[in-house]
Design a protein around this motif. Structure first.
Motif, mmCIF file in Angstrom:
data_model
loop_
_atom_site.group_PDB
_atom_site.id
_atom_site.type_symbol
_atom_site.label_atom_id
_atom_site.label_comp_id
_atom_site.label_asym_id
_atom_site.label_seq_id
_atom_site.Cartn_x
_atom_site.Cartn_y
_atom_site.Cartn_z
ATOM 1 N N LEU A 30 -2.452 -1.348 -15.786
ATOM 2 C CA LEU A 30 -2.731 -2.577 -15.051
ATOM 3 C C LEU A 30 -4.170 -3.023 -15.314
ATOM 4 C CD1 LEU A 30 -1.543 -4.573 -12.946
ATOM 5 C CD2 LEU A 30 -2.543 -3.118 -11.168
ATOM 6 N N PRO A 31 -4.350 -4.244 -15.838
ATOM 7 C CA PRO A 31 -5.712 -4.746 -16.070
ATOM 8 C C PRO A 31 -6.534 -4.717 -14.772
ATOM 9 C CG PRO A 31 -4.101 -6.180 -17.118
ATOM 10 C CD PRO A 31 -3.333 -5.205 -16.258
ATOM 11 N N ALA A 32 -7.809 -4.401 -14.897
ATOM 12 C CA ALA A 32 -8.700 -4.235 -13.736
ATOM 13 C C ALA A 32 -8.699 -5.442 -12.816
ATOM 14 C CB ALA A 32 -10.113 -3.919 -14.213
ATOM 15 N N GLU A 33 -8.659 -6.647 -13.377
ATOM 16 C CA GLU A 33 -8.703 -7.836 -12.513
ATOM 17 C C GLU A 33 -7.472 -7.938 -11.613
ATOM 18 O OE1 GLU A 33 -7.255 -9.573 -16.554
ATOM 19 O OE2 GLU A 33 -8.646 -8.011 -15.890
ATOM 20 N N PHE A 34 -6.364 -7.355 -12.049
ATOM 21 C CA PHE A 34 -5.165 -7.369 -11.206
ATOM 22 C C PHE A 34 -5.190 -6.209 -10.218
ATOM 23 C CE2 PHE A 34 -3.982 -10.077 -14.675
ATOM 24 C CZ PHE A 34 -3.417 -11.141 -13.995
ATOM 25 N N ALA A 35 -5.703 -5.060 -10.640
ATOM 26 C CA ALA A 35 -5.835 -3.934 -9.715
ATOM 27 C C ALA A 35 -6.739 -4.311 -8.547
ATOM 28 C CB ALA A 35 -6.379 -2.716 -10.450
ATOM 29 N N SER A 36 -7.787 -5.061 -8.814
ATOM 30 C CA SER A 36 -8.729 -5.434 -7.743
ATOM 31 C C SER A 36 -8.107 -6.408 -6.742
ATOM 32 C CB SER A 36 -10.010 -6.024 -8.340
ATOM 33 O OG SER A 36 -9.744 -7.266 -8.964
ATOM 34 N N ARG A 37 -7.055 -7.113 -7.113
ATOM 35 C CA ARG A 37 -6.395 -8.035 -6.179
ATOM 36 C C ARG A 37 -5.795 -7.307 -4.977
ATOM 37 N NH1 ARG A 37 -2.843 -12.576 -9.344
ATOM 38 N NH2 ARG A 37 -4.506 -13.501 -10.587
ATOM 39 N N PHE A 38 -5.563 -6.018 -5.123
ATOM 40 C CA PHE A 38 -4.948 -5.239 -4.049
ATOM 41 C C PHE A 38 -5.968 -4.788 -3.008
ATOM 42 C CE2 PHE A 38 -1.897 -5.044 -7.443
ATOM 43 C CZ PHE A 38 -0.688 -5.163 -6.775
ATOM 44 N N GLU A 39 -7.236 -5.098 -3.238
ATOM 45 C CA GLU A 39 -8.296 -4.621 -2.352
ATOM 46 C C GLU A 39 -8.690 -5.633 -1.284
ATOM 47 O OE1 GLU A 39 -11.355 -3.450 -5.081
ATOM 48 O OE2 GLU A 39 -10.035 -1.982 -6.048
ATOM 49 N N ALA A 40 -8.040 -6.782 -1.239
ATOM 50 C CA ALA A 40 -8.393 -7.803 -0.253
ATOM 51 C C ALA A 40 -7.210 -8.728 0.006
ATOM 52 C CB ALA A 40 -9.591 -8.613 -0.754
ATOM 53 N N GLY A 41 -7.327 -9.518 1.063
ATOM 54 C CA GLY A 41 -6.367 -10.571 1.347
ATOM 55 C C GLY A 41 -4.960 -10.083 1.643
ATOM 56 N N GLU A 42 -4.007 -10.937 1.302
ATOM 57 C CA GLU A 42 -2.605 -10.648 1.609
ATOM 58 C C GLU A 42 -2.107 -9.377 0.928
ATOM 59 O OE1 GLU A 42 1.644 -12.968 1.957
ATOM 60 O OE2 GLU A 42 0.235 -13.673 0.437
ATOM 61 N N ALA A 43 -2.539 -9.139 -0.296
ATOM 62 C CA ALA A 43 -2.094 -7.933 -1.002
ATOM 63 C C ALA A 43 -2.543 -6.683 -0.264
ATOM 64 C CB ALA A 43 -2.612 -7.933 -2.436
ATOM 65 N N GLN A 44 -3.778 -6.667 0.220
ATOM 66 C CA GLN A 44 -4.261 -5.514 0.971
ATOM 67 C C GLN A 44 -3.479 -5.359 2.274
ATOM 68 O OE1 GLN A 44 -8.232 -5.611 2.634
ATOM 69 N NE2 GLN A 44 -8.465 -3.422 2.213
ATOM 70 N N GLU A 45 -3.189 -6.472 2.933
ATOM 71 C CA GLU A 45 -2.405 -6.417 4.172
ATOM 72 C C GLU A 45 -1.013 -5.829 3.919
ATOM 73 O OE1 GLU A 45 -2.325 -10.291 6.026
ATOM 74 O OE2 GLU A 45 -4.505 -10.475 5.838
ATOM 75 N N LEU A 46 -0.393 -6.253 2.835
ATOM 76 C CA LEU A 46 0.934 -5.723 2.496
ATOM 77 C C LEU A 46 0.851 -4.235 2.139
ATOM 78 C CD1 LEU A 46 2.243 -8.785 0.475
ATOM 79 C CD2 LEU A 46 3.189 -7.936 2.644
ATOM 80 N N MET A 47 -0.138 -3.871 1.359
ATOM 81 C CA MET A 47 -0.305 -2.455 0.999
ATOM 82 C C MET A 47 -0.513 -1.616 2.262
ATOM 83 S SD MET A 47 -0.169 -1.855 -2.384
ATOM 84 C CE MET A 47 -1.348 -0.629 -2.933
ATOM 85 N N PHE A 51 0.528 -2.393 5.363
ATOM 86 C CA PHE A 51 1.798 -2.383 6.099
ATOM 87 C C PHE A 51 2.732 -1.298 5.568
ATOM 88 C CE2 PHE A 51 6.205 -3.603 6.774
ATOM 89 C CZ PHE A 51 6.220 -3.879 8.135
ATOM 90 N N PHE A 52 2.785 -1.157 4.254
ATOM 91 C CA PHE A 52 3.695 -0.186 3.648
ATOM 92 C C PHE A 52 3.088 1.212 3.493
ATOM 93 C CE2 PHE A 52 5.530 -4.250 2.204
ATOM 94 C CZ PHE A 52 6.778 -4.098 2.784
ATOM 95 N N GLY A 53 1.859 1.390 4.004
ATOM 96 C CA GLY A 53 1.245 2.716 4.040
ATOM 97 C C GLY A 53 0.508 3.131 2.793
ATOM 98 N N TYR A 54 0.003 2.177 2.043
ATOM 99 C CA TYR A 54 -0.704 2.508 0.804
ATOM 100 C C TYR A 54 -2.210 2.378 0.911
ATOM 101 C CZ TYR A 54 3.882 2.694 -1.249
ATOM 102 O OH TYR A 54 5.174 3.047 -1.527
ATOM 103 N N CYS A 55 -2.726 1.974 2.052
ATOM 104 C CA CYS A 55 -4.191 1.864 2.238
ATOM 105 C C CYS A 55 -4.607 2.690 3.422
ATOM 106 C CB CYS A 55 -4.594 0.422 2.477
ATOM 107 S SG CYS A 55 -4.441 -0.621 1.036
#
Length: 179
Positions: free
Chosen positions: A156-173, A175-179
């Protein structure tokens, strides 16, 4: 057509696994009020890495699909009558994970379920391999449990991996127990 097949089969449990149906759980509940859902999830980074490869490097499309599917999954769980089933938990403890699924579905657990790969099947309704996708799926359903966790680190390119660290993606992660 699938509902007709379910009714004709006269089985007490009928499982349908089309991933896109997560977007239609409200309609399914209207048609089958007692329907229960097994919401399968996996670390979003691994999902986007895998889909990005399938989409020939279009990681943005993969990311948008993961967000939409995850949002629908979250809504399904929040409505009730659904069980969250995480790929990572399955890899950690296959028997316990499958036993939990069986309890949710109201069927007896048999440890032989975990030996499915010793009895190969052909994937798909036609029982013929017609496309590269069908060939890949037939191979996958017949292989033993395989650990694909963390592949995103190299795919996974770094710019896409970093999308999981904030906003809706972080909220979803979260919710599903990944953060």
């Amino acid at each position: 057509m699938l509902l007709l097949e379910a009714a004709i089969s006269r089985r007490s449990v009928w499982v349908e696994k089309t991933p896109g149906h997560i977007h239609y759980t409200r309609q399914i509940r209207e048609t089958i009020p007692d329907a229960r859902f097994i919401v399968v999830t996996r670390d979003g980074r691994d999902v986007v890495a895998s889909l990005g490869q399938r989409y020939e490097g279009d990681f943005d499309r993969a990311f948008q699909r993961w967000v939409a599917d995850s949002r629908a999954s979250m809504l399904c769980i929040e409505r009730g009558g659904a069980m969250l089933w995480r790929y990572e938990d399955f890899i950690e403890s296959p028997a316990l994970s499958i036993e939990r699924l069986c309890r949710f579905m109201g069927v007896a657990f048999d440890a032989a379920i975990l030996d499915y790969h010793r009895h190969p099947v052909v994937w798909g309704r036609a029982r013929r391999v017609r496309t590269a996708h069908s060939a890949r799926r037939s191979a996958q359903v017949n292989q033993p449990i395989t650990d694909y966790r963390g592949g995103w680190r190299s795919k996974l390119p770094a710019e896409f991996a970093s999308r999981f660290e904030a906003g809706e993606a972080q909220e979803l992660m979260t919710f599903f127990g990944y953060c």
